[in-house]
Write an enzyme that holds these catalytic residues in place. Sequence first.
Site, PDB file in Angstrom:
ATOM      1  N   CYS A 146      -4.684   2.427  -3.798  1.00 27.63           N
ATOM      2  CA  CYS A 146      -3.483   2.938  -3.120  1.00 27.63           C
ATOM      3  C   CYS A 146      -2.310   1.957  -3.228  1.00 27.63           C
ATOM      4  CB  CYS A 146      -3.748   3.257  -1.648  1.00 27.63           C
ATOM      5  SG  CYS A 146      -4.951   4.539  -1.428  1.00 27.63           S
ATOM      6  N   HIS A 164       0.876  -1.178   0.000  1.00 29.70           N
ATOM      7  CA  HIS A 164       0.000   0.000   0.000  1.00 29.70           C
ATOM      8  C   HIS A 164       0.917   1.234   0.000  1.00 29.70           C
ATOM      9  CE1 HIS A 164      -2.802   2.946   1.819  1.00 29.70           C
ATOM     10  NE2 HIS A 164      -3.780   2.141   1.437  1.00 29.70           N
ATOM     11  N   GLN A 212      -4.533  -5.290   6.789  1.00 34.23           N
ATOM     12  CA  GLN A 212      -5.516  -6.202   6.193  1.00 34.23           C
ATOM     13  C   GLN A 212      -5.455  -7.604   6.786  1.00 34.23           C
ATOM     14  OE1 GLN A 212      -7.876  -5.261   4.187  1.00 34.23           O
ATOM     15  NE2 GLN A 212      -7.139  -3.229   3.640  1.00 34.23           N
ATOM     16  N   ASP A 231       3.010  -4.757   8.039  1.00 34.53           N
ATOM     17  CA  ASP A 231       1.790  -3.965   7.865  1.00 34.53           C
ATOM     18  C   ASP A 231       0.618  -4.943   8.025  1.00 34.53           C
ATOM     19  OD1 ASP A 231      -0.479  -2.738   6.911  1.00 34.53           O
ATOM     20  OD2 ASP A 231       0.465  -1.887   5.130  1.00 34.53           O
ATOM     21  N   LYS A 257     -10.523  -0.781  10.528  1.00 34.08           N
ATOM     22  CA  LYS A 257     -10.661  -1.962   9.658  1.00 34.08           C
ATOM     23  C   LYS A 257     -11.028  -3.202  10.466  1.00 34.08           C
ATOM     24  CE  LYS A 257      -7.292  -0.195   6.326  1.00 34.08           C
ATOM     25  NZ  LYS A 257      -7.994   0.228   5.130  1.00 34.08           N
TER      26      LYS A 257
HETATM   27  N1  PMP Z   1      -1.784  -0.825   4.553  1.00 33.47           N
HETATM   28  C1  PMP Z   1      -2.723  -1.564   3.959  1.00 33.47           C
HETATM   29  C2  PMP Z   1      -2.368  -2.933   3.476  1.00 33.47           C
HETATM   30  C3  PMP Z   1      -4.014  -1.048   3.816  1.00 33.47           C
HETATM   31  O1  PMP Z   1      -4.952  -1.779   3.219  1.00 33.47           O
HETATM   32  C4  PMP Z   1      -4.310   0.240   4.310  1.00 33.47           C
HETATM   33  C5  PMP Z   1      -5.693   0.850   4.168  1.00 33.47           C
HETATM   34  N2  PMP Z   1      -6.303   0.629   2.947  1.00 33.47           N
HETATM   35  C6  PMP Z   1      -3.286   0.956   4.922  1.00 33.47           C
HETATM   36  C7  PMP Z   1      -2.053   0.403   5.035  1.00 33.47           C
HETATM   37  C8  PMP Z   1      -3.518   2.340   5.478  1.00 33.47           C
HETATM   38  O2  PMP Z   1      -4.395   2.287   6.542  1.00 33.47           O
HETATM   39  P1  PMP Z   1      -4.964   3.659   7.186  1.00 33.47           P
HETATM   40  O3  PMP Z   1      -5.497   4.452   6.032  1.00 33.47           O
HETATM   41  O4  PMP Z   1      -6.020   3.185   8.111  1.00 33.47           O
HETATM   42  O5  PMP Z   1      -3.834   4.318   7.863  1.00 33.47           O
END
Ligand code: PMP
Length: 405
Positions: free
Chosen positions: A364, A123, A203, A200, A226
Amino acid sequence: MDSFFKDLRSEFPILSRKIYGKDLVYLDNGATTQKPRRVVEKIENGYYYSNANIHRGVHYLSQRATEAHEAARERVGRFINADSASEIIFTRGTTESINLVAFSFGEAFCKEGDEIVVSVMEHHSNIVPWQMLCERKKMSLKVIPMNDRGEILLDEYKALLNPKVRLVAITHVSNVIGTINPVKEMIALAHAAGIKVLVDGAQSVPHIRLDVKAIDADFLAFSGHKIYGPTGIGVLYGKAELLNQIPPYQGGGEMIDQVHFEKTTYNVLPYKFEAGTPDFIGSIALSEALDFVDEIGIERIEAYEKSLLEYATMELMKIDGMRIIGTAADKSAVLSFLLGNIHPFDVGTLLDHLGIAVRIGHHCAQPLIERLGIDGTVRASFALYNTFEEVDVLVKALKRIQTMF
Ligand code: PMP
């Protein structure tokens, strides 16, 4: 099993909403999950009856709020099996957690010529903070490639692990293609080369068991929103020995021990990394969300979501011209696809008119989309309240869209 999860839907008022007169089918859980009543009630009751700023308060409300916030920290620690609650830093979310490590770890351990390793499926929030660090310190970012199914190439990964690498930052589960990466094995390989690893978990923590001790993660980042919790609160786990060696990320109240114009000293863990008033209502609501998940059992959630994913994959594949994007052997609750030559934007918009919420685009993760040689995908991502019937509704809608083109 299906009826148990179906019964839980009544805990989520939004799920009974109509969208354009149709039953809402919410399949955008990778972006954010809906909240059960008990989590929203925690927030409401927190503001109505328990609100007071925490720490250093001599009055009753402040002391109770402090206890609740610190109990939430313990709760998070137990959820991921941390050694101690002092290893749990509350942040705004995964993004802030990663930025914190990129800055503070970078300050303590990185110098010109060093390297950071990420994978091609990250991401943006697990790419850009490292690029910023690399720019700041004149370092370079190296990328672990994947095969066409969306699986990390472990041999290529091993080849990247050289003495210049300071840290590997890897997603546990891809938010686009659902791949579950073998983080335990990857961490062991990095550690054998003396390299630290950030996972990270944005997910993965909501969907599969994540035990920081079992995988031996040095850092783990995830977001409350999430995992059925509120927005604006997230977690950074770090091993105490590491957190103790890296400088604070932000300065302000709470993170200090003594402040003098000549010299300021910093607080102990975890407060050293929590400048300013923390989201103490968010933390207790996150704790409630983790109770909700634990009462069901993350293994049970994982098994149910896996069966949903398998069913959805099987049914989608029956549609002419369907292309599933990401076919790794080990996948979590994310299903990306393309329907013939129909642009994902058109698919997403038409699904929306049928009450079905999916996400379209690069999610993203532009470098991943580029690697796949496509413009974007349509992504359905599941949570514990989704049903097999909802998959049927999606499939029927996709068939209908197909006939329109
Ligand atoms: N890493 C991953 C794998 C994600 O899916 C996301 C959110 N889509 C993020 C980081 C960022 O999370 P946040 O916007 O809640 O900081």
